[in-house]
Design an enzyme around this catalytic site. Sequence first.
Site, PDB file in Angstrom:
ATOM      1  CE1 TYR A 155      -4.001   2.067   0.552  1.00 34.56           C
ATOM      2  CE2 TYR A 155      -2.722   3.149   2.266  1.00 34.56           C
ATOM      3  CZ  TYR A 155      -3.833   3.110   1.445  1.00 34.56           C
ATOM      4  OH  TYR A 155      -4.770   4.119   1.507  1.00 34.56           O
ATOM      5  CE  LYS A 159      -3.796   4.674  -1.838  1.00 36.65           C
ATOM      6  NZ  LYS A 159      -4.862   5.099  -2.740  1.00 36.65           N
TER       7      LYS A 159
END
Length: 250
Positions: A155, A159
């Site tokens: 993640y 991002k």
Amino acid sequence: MNFTDQVVLITGAGRGIGKALALAFAQAGARVAVNDINPDSCVKTADEIIASGGQAVACHADVANKLAVQAMLIDLEDRWGRVDVLVNNAGVEPHKPIVQLDEWDWNRTIDVNLKGAFICSQSVGRMMQKQGGGVIVNIASIAGRAAGLRDRSAYVASKTGLIGFTKECAREFAAYNIRVNAVCPGVIITEMTAHLRQNEAQLKKWLEDIPLGRLGEPADVTGPVLFLCSDAARYITGQAINVDGGKVML
Ligand code: NAP
């Protein structure tokens, strides 16, 4: 802010932040294309908008699947002829220590959170170039601004990459009157963060680190996104703005 008759495509808008954005844009007069991988939830969001007098269409597609996205955009172009605003919001967040994270989880996270934004920005970017302009907002995360979210390696990588991709898109698309920015939420109360809120010790620690003293709600994210998509932000591009109650000051 007024988006009357503008066509706004929001990915992952079946629930959570994406749904709040769909409702907010509709309330501001936009025609909203409600994308989600879940066919039922995007129909539900679109129906809710229509029931309250707005204009919406459900656009079922997996953003990580280029052919599905292209088919969705052909339908959308037939219906409304253009896309003025794209919000790349769809995202997934597996949490496992690196040594336990399997390759499927890694690939899926990068595919949805990063490649999905690339696929949608490329295809919609071509439409925006032809129509003479547009705005793209990528929903990144403070996880991509200041790493330190334990057990979220894929993640955080996705991002962080999305913020870099935002800046590159802003630079390349500027000549076509297309602005591109990122919004980086902190912890927002949605299904994605249900696990965090169930862990009392973890929640207490998070709250201690948030100067404004509370978790965010989806409605806390809509204002900044609508602002960035509006003419009031016409001189802002290539930026990543934290919406996190002051947790990360960067
Ligand atoms: P959420 O409640 O889990 O909603 C995400 C939505 O995206 C779901 O409806 C999901 O559908 C859909 N989706 C997942 N994969 C998709 C795909 N491949 N194609 C199209 N739609 C897909 O998450 P959220 O909290 O609203 O988060 C929205 C965005 O904000 C994400 O990018 C997330 O990373 C970011 N963000 C959230 C927080 C937070 O604290 N909530 C913080 C920072 C950033 P299904 O559930 O049916 O799969």
